[in-house]
Scaffold this motif. Structure first.
Motif, short mmCIF file in Angstrom:
data_model
loop_
_atom_site.label_atom_id
_atom_site.label_comp_id
_atom_site.label_asym_id
_atom_site.label_seq_id
_atom_site.Cartn_x
_atom_site.Cartn_y
_atom_site.Cartn_z
N TYR A 18 0.84 -1.33 0.15
CA TYR A 18 -0.07 -0.08 -0.02
C TYR A 18 0.78 1.20 -0.01
O TYR A 18 0.59 2.09 -0.76
N LEU A 19 1.97 1.23 1.17
CA LEU A 19 2.77 2.42 0.90
C LEU A 19 3.45 2.63 -0.36
O LEU A 19 3.74 3.84 -0.76
N ASP A 20 4.00 1.60 -1.04
CA ASP A 20 4.61 1.61 -2.41
C ASP A 20 3.54 2.37 -3.48
O ASP A 20 3.96 3.21 -3.97
N ARG A 21 2.27 1.91 -3.30
CA ARG A 21 1.41 2.38 -4.37
C ARG A 21 1.19 3.92 -4.18
O ARG A 21 0.89 4.86 -4.88
N VAL A 22 1.05 4.30 -2.72
CA VAL A 22 1.04 5.78 -2.51
C VAL A 22 1.92 6.52 -2.84
O VAL A 22 1.85 7.59 -3.64
#
Length: 87
Positions: A38-42
Motif C-alpha cells: 500500500y505504501l509503495d502504491r501511495v
C-alpha cells in the motif's frame, strides 16, 4: 497540438488526485494484509502527480512562448539575506 496535450495532462492529473485522496487512497487487493505494498502504491501515486504537474508546467511554458495559453504567474522566490562580510 500542445493545447490538446495540456487538456489530456490536466485530465490525468485530476484522475491521479482523485485516486490519491490527499495521501489516503483506498486499499485495493492484498494491500489490507500487506501494508508495504500500500505504501509503495501511495508513493508511486505521489510521484506520478509530481511528474504530471511538471509536464503541465512545461506545456504551459511552451504555449506561452508561442502566444497560446499563458503560463500562470509564479511568485518570485524570496531573496536570501546577504551574508555580512567578516570584519
Amino acid at each position: 497540438m500542445l493545447e490538446s496535450e495540456l487538456r489530456k495532462s490536466e485530465a490525468k492529473l485530476a484522475e491521479l488526485r482523485a485516486e490519491y485522496k490527499d495521501g489516503q487512497p483506498d486499499k485495493i487487493g492484498g494491500e489490507a494484509r500487506n501494508y508495504q505494498k500500500y505504501l509503495d502504491r501511495v508513493a508511486e501515486l505521489k510521484a506520478a502527480i509530481a511528474r504530471t504537474e511538471a509536464d503541465i508546467a512545461g506545456i504551459r511554458r511552451e504555449l506561452g512562448r508561442y502566444g497560446g495559453v499563458s503560463a500562470p504567474a509564479a511568485s518570485p522566490a524570496p531573496a536570501a539575506p546577504a551574508a555580512s562580510a567578516a570584519q
